[in-house]
Structure formats: structure tokens, C-alpha cells
Design a protein around this motif. Sequence first.
Motif, PDB file in Angstrom:
ATOM      1  N   HIS A 120      32.924  28.700 -10.134  1.00 15.58           N
ATOM      2  CA  HIS A 120      33.250  29.093 -11.932  1.00 15.58           C
ATOM      3  C   HIS A 120      31.741  28.814 -12.414  1.00 15.58           C
ATOM      4  O   HIS A 120      31.439  29.283 -13.487  1.00 15.58           O
ATOM      5  N   ASN A 121      31.097  28.758 -11.617  1.00 19.00           N
ATOM      6  CA  ASN A 121      29.588  29.136 -11.894  1.00 19.00           C
ATOM      7  C   ASN A 121      28.985  30.393 -11.671  1.00 19.00           C
ATOM      8  O   ASN A 121      29.318  31.128 -11.526  1.00 19.00           O
ATOM      9  N   THR A 122      28.053  30.298 -12.268  1.00 18.38           N
ATOM     10  CA  THR A 122      27.618  32.081 -13.179  1.00 18.38           C
ATOM     11  C   THR A 122      26.141  31.732 -13.263  1.00 18.38           C
ATOM     12  O   THR A 122      26.088  30.793 -13.986  1.00 18.38           O
ATOM     13  N   VAL A 123      25.280  32.153 -12.647  1.00 23.53           N
ATOM     14  CA  VAL A 123      24.394  32.919 -12.708  1.00 23.53           C
ATOM     15  C   VAL A 123      24.105  34.222 -13.289  1.00 23.53           C
ATOM     16  O   VAL A 123      24.643  35.313 -13.162  1.00 23.53           O
ATOM     17  N   LEU A 124      22.974  34.534 -13.908  1.00 18.75           N
ATOM     18  CA  LEU A 124      22.179  35.981 -14.054  1.00 18.75           C
ATOM     19  C   LEU A 124      20.968  35.738 -12.976  1.00 18.75           C
ATOM     20  O   LEU A 124      19.809  35.496 -12.667  1.00 18.75           O
ATOM     21  N   LEU A 125      21.340  37.141 -12.831  1.00 17.47           N
ATOM     22  CA  LEU A 125      20.146  38.174 -11.573  1.00 17.47           C
ATOM     23  C   LEU A 125      19.287  39.373 -11.494  1.00 17.47           C
ATOM     24  O   LEU A 125      20.062  39.954 -12.197  1.00 17.47           O
ATOM     25  N   LYS A 126      18.737  39.725 -11.130  1.00 20.15           N
ATOM     26  CA  LYS A 126      17.570  40.705 -11.107  1.00 20.15           C
ATOM     27  C   LYS A 126      18.903  41.946 -10.653  1.00 20.15           C
ATOM     28  O   LYS A 126      19.307  41.600  -8.916  1.00 20.15           O
ATOM     29  N   ASN A 127      18.959  43.237 -11.259  1.00 14.01           N
ATOM     30  CA  ASN A 127      19.410  43.929 -10.551  1.00 14.01           C
ATOM     31  C   ASN A 127      19.117  44.623  -9.044  1.00 14.01           C
ATOM     32  O   ASN A 127      17.787  45.918 -10.031  1.00 14.01           O
ATOM     33  N   ASN A 128      18.321  44.044  -8.412  1.00  8.93           N
ATOM     34  CA  ASN A 128      17.496  45.558  -7.334  1.00  8.93           C
ATOM     35  C   ASN A 128      18.302  45.224  -6.365  1.00  8.93           C
ATOM     36  O   ASN A 128      19.106  44.034  -5.391  1.00  8.93           O
ATOM     37  N   SER A 129      17.875  45.245  -4.974  1.00  7.20           N
ATOM     38  CA  SER A 129      18.443  45.699  -3.187  1.00  7.20           C
ATOM     39  C   SER A 129      18.325  44.307  -2.927  1.00  7.20           C
ATOM     40  O   SER A 129      19.466  44.102  -2.338  1.00  7.20           O
ATOM     41  N   GLU A 130      17.785  43.325  -2.818  1.00  6.21           N
ATOM     42  CA  GLU A 130      17.481  41.923  -2.042  1.00  6.21           C
ATOM     43  C   GLU A 130      18.984  41.255  -2.805  1.00  6.21           C
ATOM     44  O   GLU A 130      19.746  40.537  -1.941  1.00  6.21           O
ATOM     45  N   SER A 131      19.258  40.751  -4.256  1.00  5.89           N
ATOM     46  CA  SER A 131      20.008  40.731  -5.114  1.00  5.89           C
ATOM     47  C   SER A 131      21.748  41.482  -4.208  1.00  5.89           C
ATOM     48  O   SER A 131      22.530  40.636  -3.867  1.00  5.89           O
ATOM     49  N   LEU A 132      21.822  43.140  -4.120  1.00  5.83           N
ATOM     50  CA  LEU A 132      23.317  43.668  -3.497  1.00  5.83           C
ATOM     51  C   LEU A 132      23.147  43.258  -2.788  1.00  5.83           C
ATOM     52  O   LEU A 132      24.337  43.096  -2.431  1.00  5.83           O
ATOM     53  N   ALA A 133      22.197  43.345  -1.655  1.00  8.48           N
ATOM     54  CA  ALA A 133      22.591  42.626  -0.283  1.00  8.48           C
ATOM     55  C   ALA A 133      23.248  41.358  -0.147  1.00  8.48           C
ATOM     56  O   ALA A 133      23.418  41.438   0.772  1.00  8.48           O
ATOM     57  N   LEU A 134      22.644  40.117  -0.552  1.00  3.65           N
ATOM     58  CA  LEU A 134      22.738  38.839  -0.453  1.00  3.65           C
ATOM     59  C   LEU A 134      24.640  38.747  -1.184  1.00  3.65           C
ATOM     60  O   LEU A 134      25.932  38.383  -0.845  1.00  3.65           O
ATOM     61  N   LEU A 135      24.668  39.262  -1.965  1.00  3.03           N
ATOM     62  CA  LEU A 135      26.546  39.764  -3.193  1.00  3.03           C
ATOM     63  C   LEU A 135      27.128  40.757  -1.666  1.00  3.03           C
ATOM     64  O   LEU A 135      28.715  39.928  -2.063  1.00  3.03           O
ATOM     65  N   LYS A 136      27.044  41.146  -1.236  1.00  2.00           N
ATOM     66  CA  LYS A 136      27.174  42.058  -0.444  1.00  2.00           C
ATOM     67  C   LYS A 136      28.156  41.535   0.721  1.00  2.00           C
ATOM     68  O   LYS A 136      29.367  41.181   1.458  1.00  2.00           O
ATOM     69  N   LEU A 137      27.352  40.202   0.948  1.00  2.00           N
ATOM     70  CA  LEU A 137      27.367  39.000   2.586  1.00  2.00           C
ATOM     71  C   LEU A 137      28.604  38.177   1.788  1.00  2.00           C
ATOM     72  O   LEU A 137      29.372  38.038   2.495  1.00  2.00           O
ATOM     73  N   VAL A 138      28.649  38.259   0.118  1.00  2.00           N
ATOM     74  CA  VAL A 138      29.706  37.033  -0.318  1.00  2.00           C
ATOM     75  C   VAL A 138      30.483  37.629  -0.781  1.00  2.00           C
ATOM     76  O   VAL A 138      30.716  36.916  -1.765  1.00  2.00           O
ATOM     77  N   GLU A 139      30.699  38.858  -0.664  1.00  2.00           N
ATOM     78  CA  GLU A 139      31.424  39.561  -2.255  1.00  2.00           C
ATOM     79  C   GLU A 139      32.765  38.894  -2.479  1.00  2.00           C
ATOM     80  O   GLU A 139      33.024  38.380  -2.947  1.00  2.00           O
ATOM     81  N   PRO A 140      33.600  38.230  -1.513  1.00  2.00           N
ATOM     82  CA  PRO A 140      34.954  38.052  -1.336  1.00  2.00           C
ATOM     83  C   PRO A 140      34.907  37.332  -2.332  1.00  2.00           C
ATOM     84  O   PRO A 140      35.955  37.035  -2.728  1.00  2.00           O
ATOM     85  N   TYR A 141      34.302  36.174  -2.713  1.00  2.00           N
ATOM     86  CA  TYR A 141      33.996  34.606  -3.124  1.00  2.00           C
ATOM     87  C   TYR A 141      33.847  35.305  -4.338  1.00  2.00           C
ATOM     88  O   TYR A 141      33.232  34.210  -5.866  1.00  2.00           O
ATOM     89  N   VAL A 142      32.769  35.885  -5.173  1.00  2.00           N
ATOM     90  CA  VAL A 142      32.083  36.297  -6.920  1.00  2.00           C
ATOM     91  C   VAL A 142      32.951  37.863  -7.094  1.00  2.00           C
ATOM     92  O   VAL A 142      33.502  38.658  -6.758  1.00  2.00           O
ATOM     93  N   VAL A 143      32.403  37.691  -8.361  1.00  2.00           N
ATOM     94  CA  VAL A 143      32.962  38.408  -9.343  1.00  2.00           C
ATOM     95  C   VAL A 143      31.812  39.206 -10.205  1.00  2.00           C
ATOM     96  O   VAL A 143      30.710  38.191 -10.462  1.00  2.00           O
ATOM     97  N   PHE A 144      31.319  40.253  -9.967  1.00  2.00           N
ATOM     98  CA  PHE A 144      29.765  40.473 -10.549  1.00  2.00           C
ATOM     99  C   PHE A 144      29.896  41.670 -11.386  1.00  2.00           C
ATOM    100  O   PHE A 144      30.477  42.345 -11.032  1.00  2.00           O
ATOM    101  N   GLY A 145      28.737  42.221 -12.356  1.00  2.00           N
ATOM    102  CA  GLY A 145      28.814  43.171 -12.901  1.00  2.00           C
ATOM    103  C   GLY A 145      26.836  42.943 -14.037  1.00  2.00           C
ATOM    104  O   GLY A 145      26.397  42.494 -13.879  1.00  2.00           O
ATOM    105  N   TYR A 146      27.587  44.507 -15.445  1.00  2.00           N
ATOM    106  CA  TYR A 146      26.428  44.592 -16.426  1.00  2.00           C
ATOM    107  C   TYR A 146      26.893  44.016 -17.458  1.00  2.00           C
ATOM    108  O   TYR A 146      27.048  44.296 -17.823  1.00  2.00           O
ATOM    109  N   PRO A 147      25.676  42.840 -17.570  1.00  2.00           N
ATOM    110  CA  PRO A 147      25.847  42.114 -18.789  1.00  2.00           C
ATOM    111  C   PRO A 147      25.407  42.659 -20.056  1.00  2.00           C
ATOM    112  O   PRO A 147      24.819  43.352 -20.004  1.00  2.00           O
ATOM    113  N   THR A 148      26.567  42.809 -21.374  1.00  2.00           N
ATOM    114  CA  THR A 148      25.647  43.511 -22.243  1.00  2.00           C
ATOM    115  C   THR A 148      24.855  41.868 -22.912  1.00  2.00           C
ATOM    116  O   THR A 148      24.878  40.893 -22.736  1.00  2.00           O
TER     117      THR A 148
END
Length: 251
Positions: A120-148
Motif C-alpha cells: 500500500h505504499n504510494t508514490v508520484l512518478l513522471k509519466n515518461n518511457s522509463e517509468s512506464l517500462a519499469l511499471l510493465k515489469l512489476v505490473e501485477p503488483y501495482v495499480v497506477f493512473g493519472y491523478p488529479t
Amino acid sequence: MSDKYAVSNKLPAKQVNVMTHRKRRLREEQSHHRVKRLNRSFKLRSKKRDYKKPEYFITEFLKAERDAKRMRRVVMKNNFFQSVDDNEPKLLVVMRHRAHKIASKECSLILNSLGLSRLHNTVLLKNNSESLALLKLVEPYVVFGYPTIQTVRDLIFKHGFLRINGKRTAINSNKLIEEHLGQYGCICIEDIVHDLFTVSDNFKNVRSLLLPFSLKAPRDGWSKKIGVSYSRGGEYGNRKQEINALIERCL
């Protein structure tokens, strides 16, 4: 009136037979045995075992092998390093939603590098190709999206902590922010919210002092299977704008 004609006010003593004594004794014995059994089960649960069954190591090995195969498949795809359009939001909010312990060392290292070392740790990341690539590798363990901006503001106001001199310090005054972030132009909490949401030049400096947000599980629980992707009707993966409703339930 003489004493011999006086009416006695004393009531006859209540007679307790043998069966009543026996029932009371049985109830006390049952209560004693129940408390003793509960105490014994509690001691067994809290007792640390110095050994692990062979099935534990087999299960951990199978989980690690499954994650390794999945990560290889993801890397081999053509869209692993995908570019981000300028029209898309610049900020991502990421939460680790499952697994206290992960068998795969590669997944654990990636999650730790992103600040998602705990459930349940939550962080804010830049929406760039590097962040998306890392999130794809650990995707089954995280939920993410665009915050307001309201989601970012709620995270900062309710669960915002800074790392100051190696200690976890709550963001409780603008004076604290001015002392440690004033050199970057941040003098109040709203400045932090603005720099994070707009991903300004001070984003890296602010995020280096900002600790991951420690949230809780959703108030009404997970309504779908957490081991299935969001695109297929599950929980994990990219939720885009719908992540804001989930974060609100976790605050």
C-alpha cells in the motif's frame, strides 16, 4: 405484644441441591478449558519457528520462475519502450496493492527503487518511457493512473512526510517547508502540490525529500480479483483517470 406472639421476619434459607452445585462446577471447568485452549493456540501462532517446510521453498521457486518468464516476455515485446504523447498527463500515481513478500529478486529491486518496498505504499512518478517500462515489469503488483490535483493535494495534506536528517517528519507547517525547500522556491504546501502536479523543474528536488505515502486498503475492500489486470476486469494495471476514485477510498 409478647415475643412469643411476634411474627418472625426471617425467610427460610434457600436450599441448593447437589445437581445445582454440579452444573456450576461443570460450567467453570468448561470456561477454564476454553481459556486454556485459546491461550495455547495464541502461543502457537506467536511462536517463531526456526525451520521451514520443503513446500515453502518449492512454492517460492515456482513464483520466482513465473515472474522471470513474464518479465522476459514483456521485454521481448516491441512496445516495451513506448513514447509518451505530449497530450497525456505528465504525472503518475502508483500504489503497490498486493504481496507483502515477493519471491522474485528482480521485482523486489525494481519496487524498492520506485519507493514501493511495502504494501500500500504510494508514490508520484513522471509519466515518461522509463517509468512506464519499469511499471510493465512489476505490473501485477501495482495499480497506477493519472491523478488529479485534488488527489495530489489530499495525499500531501493527509499522508505527507519529509525525510529530514534521516528522520520521518510530518509536513505540519509552512515554516518547515521554507527551511528545507525554500532554496527551490517552495515556501508552502501549495507550492509542493503545484511542483508535483505540473512536474516542474523542482520535481526531482521535492520528490527526493518526500517519503512514499503509506495508505491503507480500500474501505470496502477489493471488489475484483487482484491477480487479474484491470483491462480484463481485475484490479492491477493502468486505470488512467479512474485511479482517483481508488485513492480516495484508500485515504
